[in-house]
Design an enzyme around this catalytic site. Sequence first.
Site, mmCIF file in Angstrom:
data_model
loop_
_atom_site.group_PDB
_atom_site.id
_atom_site.type_symbol
_atom_site.label_atom_id
_atom_site.label_comp_id
_atom_site.label_asym_id
_atom_site.label_seq_id
_atom_site.Cartn_x
_atom_site.Cartn_y
_atom_site.Cartn_z
ATOM 1 N N TYR A 1 46.044 40.575 43.346
ATOM 2 C CA TYR A 1 45.816 41.319 42.106
ATOM 3 C C TYR A 1 47.006 41.115 41.165
ATOM 4 O O TYR A 1 48.070 41.708 41.346
ATOM 5 C CB TYR A 1 45.586 42.803 42.385
ATOM 6 C CG TYR A 1 44.297 43.101 43.141
ATOM 7 C CD1 TYR A 1 43.301 42.127 43.291
ATOM 8 C CD2 TYR A 1 44.053 44.349 43.689
ATOM 9 C CE1 TYR A 1 42.128 42.395 43.975
ATOM 10 C CE2 TYR A 1 42.874 44.627 44.374
ATOM 11 C CZ TYR A 1 41.919 43.635 44.512
ATOM 12 O OH TYR A 1 40.754 43.907 45.186
ATOM 13 N N HIS B 1 40.223 40.058 53.021
ATOM 14 C CA HIS B 1 39.704 40.060 51.649
ATOM 15 C C HIS B 1 38.389 39.275 51.518
ATOM 16 O O HIS B 1 37.446 39.716 50.872
ATOM 17 C CB HIS B 1 40.767 39.475 50.708
ATOM 18 C CG HIS B 1 40.621 39.908 49.281
ATOM 19 N ND1 HIS B 1 41.680 40.022 48.425
ATOM 20 C CD2 HIS B 1 39.525 40.281 48.562
ATOM 21 C CE1 HIS B 1 41.232 40.431 47.236
ATOM 22 N NE2 HIS B 1 39.939 40.585 47.303
HETATM 23 N N1 LIG Z 1 37.268 43.265 47.808
HETATM 24 C C1 LIG Z 1 37.047 42.705 46.645
HETATM 25 O O1 LIG Z 1 36.758 41.505 46.536
HETATM 26 C C2 LIG Z 1 37.146 43.541 45.402
HETATM 27 C C3 LIG Z 1 36.568 43.081 44.211
HETATM 28 C C4 LIG Z 1 36.658 43.876 43.076
HETATM 29 C C5 LIG Z 1 37.320 45.092 43.151
HETATM 30 N N2 LIG Z 1 37.908 45.497 44.317
HETATM 31 C C6 LIG Z 1 38.653 46.787 44.396
HETATM 32 O O2 LIG Z 1 37.820 47.795 43.916
HETATM 33 C C7 LIG Z 1 38.444 48.481 42.824
HETATM 34 C C8 LIG Z 1 37.379 48.989 41.864
HETATM 35 O O3 LIG Z 1 36.719 47.931 41.239
HETATM 36 P P1 LIG Z 1 36.987 47.520 39.734
HETATM 37 O O4 LIG Z 1 38.327 48.029 39.315
HETATM 38 O O5 LIG Z 1 36.733 46.087 39.658
HETATM 39 O O6 LIG Z 1 35.843 48.158 38.923
HETATM 40 P P2 LIG Z 1 35.262 49.577 38.615
HETATM 41 O O7 LIG Z 1 35.863 50.616 39.490
HETATM 42 O O8 LIG Z 1 33.785 49.415 38.592
HETATM 43 O O9 LIG Z 1 35.711 49.791 37.107
HETATM 44 C C9 LIG Z 1 37.037 49.998 36.732
HETATM 45 C C10 LIG Z 1 37.036 50.346 35.239
HETATM 46 O O10 LIG Z 1 36.316 51.556 35.076
HETATM 47 C C11 LIG Z 1 37.040 52.399 34.217
HETATM 48 N N3 LIG Z 1 36.808 53.785 34.632
HETATM 49 C C12 LIG Z 1 37.078 54.371 35.822
HETATM 50 N N4 LIG Z 1 36.722 55.655 35.794
HETATM 51 C C13 LIG Z 1 36.227 55.905 34.566
HETATM 52 C C14 LIG Z 1 35.724 57.055 33.914
HETATM 53 N N5 LIG Z 1 35.619 58.215 34.556
HETATM 54 N N6 LIG Z 1 35.321 56.945 32.636
HETATM 55 C C15 LIG Z 1 35.403 55.750 31.959
HETATM 56 N N7 LIG Z 1 35.885 54.627 32.518
HETATM 57 C C16 LIG Z 1 36.288 54.711 33.800
HETATM 58 C C17 LIG Z 1 38.491 52.039 34.377
HETATM 59 O O11 LIG Z 1 39.091 52.338 33.155
HETATM 60 P P3 LIG Z 1 40.654 52.309 32.854
HETATM 61 O O12 LIG Z 1 41.092 50.923 33.180
HETATM 62 O O13 LIG Z 1 40.705 52.592 31.414
HETATM 63 O O14 LIG Z 1 41.316 53.368 33.705
HETATM 64 C C18 LIG Z 1 38.432 50.554 34.706
HETATM 65 O O15 LIG Z 1 38.565 49.784 33.532
HETATM 66 C C19 LIG Z 1 39.432 47.444 42.270
HETATM 67 O O16 LIG Z 1 40.442 48.033 41.473
HETATM 68 C C20 LIG Z 1 39.928 46.826 43.541
HETATM 69 O O17 LIG Z 1 40.894 47.684 44.137
HETATM 70 C C21 LIG Z 1 37.800 44.748 45.438
#
Ligand SMILES: NC(=O)c1ccc[n+]([C@@H]2O[C@H](COP(=O)([O-])OP(=O)(O)OC[C@H]3O[C@@H](n4cnc5c(N)ncnc54)[C@H](OP(=O)(O)O)[C@@H]3O)[C@@H](O)[C@H]2O)c1
Length: 332
Positions: free
Chosen positions: A60, A137
């Site tokens: 990341y 991962h």
């Molecule tokens: N294993 C894998 O391959 C993999 C792949 C993708 C993700 N992940 C993990 O999963 C986590 C979550 O996935 P993601 O970050 O990709 O996507 P997500 O959780 O679907 O979306 C994150 C976005 O949603 C926004 N958000 C969160 N809560 C909100 C709310 N209450 N109101 C409005 N907007 C909101 C955040 O805003 P702000 O930025 O403005 O706070 C951020 O930009 C990652 O951070 C990572 O740790 C793992």
Amino acid sequence: MKYQKLGKTDLEVSVVAFGGWGIGGGIVWPDMALAAKDVASLLDEAKDLGINYIDTAPVYGTSVSEKLLGEALKGRRDDFILQTKCSLNWRGDGGNYHYSRDGVTVNNDTSARAVKQDVEDSLLRLKTDYIDSLVVHYVCKTWPVEETMGALQELIKEGKIRAVVLSNSQPADLEEYSKYGHVAAVQEFFSLLSPFHGYDYFDACTKYGTTFQVYGSLEEGFLTRPDFVDKEFPAGDVRGKLPWIHEPIKGAIHNLFDEVLTPLTEKYNCSYANLIQAWTLKQYPNLSLLTGFRRAETMRDTVKCFDIDLSDEDAKLMLEKAAPAQVPVLDK
Ligand SMILES: NC(=O)c1ccc[n+]([C@@H]2O[C@H](COP(=O)([O-])OP(=O)(O)OC[C@H]3O[C@@H](n4cnc5c(N)ncnc54)[C@H](OP(=O)(O)O)[C@@H]3O)[C@@H](O)[C@H]2O)c1
């Protein structure tokens, strides 16, 4: 906040977990550069809200997320359950080509040697001597599962990690890994716009006492506001690579907001994110809601999802109306 055991371990984790991909910035999350003090404030807020579970990964921001968290966790490491990942690395000492990003080539390597080196590298960046939960991962078939899981079990015995999680895996992988030790959780994509992989997985999680940890339930913001899909994203930004911005899916997402999500936010008097997270929580009982955060406001809003008592009928309606916008498999 609600808490649950991670799989069959004794790790007591908050149901909402802090996703640390976005804080890593880089070319995939380019619109908000965070410093260690910003991340420290986010962790203060997380602690106040009862969020004790943090997810990050070496890749990341190509080490940035881990390093920022390492700084921000100084003096309070034990307040949090810290999860990072192994298998994807840019050391250039083996593995299968996975992608090039942020100016480096990332390989996937689940050999025992690589997994153990990944842990040593993460411990240094995170400034800690133990990782609570280590995620493979990208599960990969090049190295025998017995070898990978064998290395992970040795790391548990050495006290360097406490639990094993799989990611980007299939139910058959969970079955295979479970022959050699407990898999506490699987971290998989799952959202209203792409729920099929999760639905295929839940039975296997129940069988092995494994938590289903959702990532991407808000689709990186696309499910948080009706006009998010109209935004323009710079080259490389992860949000500009998702299928939601292309017709006919884009139009179907607009319809979903207009016909169902907006009326339901009015009915439940909640944000779109709360409605989506309430729907997500309803899909499986042992679910970990891993959500990406870069701002305290979004974290504060997210925890309100527990206040919504979404009816079965409305949950069903959301799924039905999302059908024209859904895609079966996502690769982020
Ligand atoms: N294993 C894998 O391959 C993999 C792949 C993708 C993700 N992940 C993990 O999963 C986590 C979550 O996935 P993601 O970050 O990709 O996507 P997500 O959780 O679907 O979306 C994150 C976005 O949603 C926004 N958000 C969160 N809560 C909100 C709310 N209450 N109101 C409005 N907007 C909101 C955040 O805003 P702000 O930025 O403005 O706070 C951020 O930009 C990652 O951070 C990572 O740790 C793992």
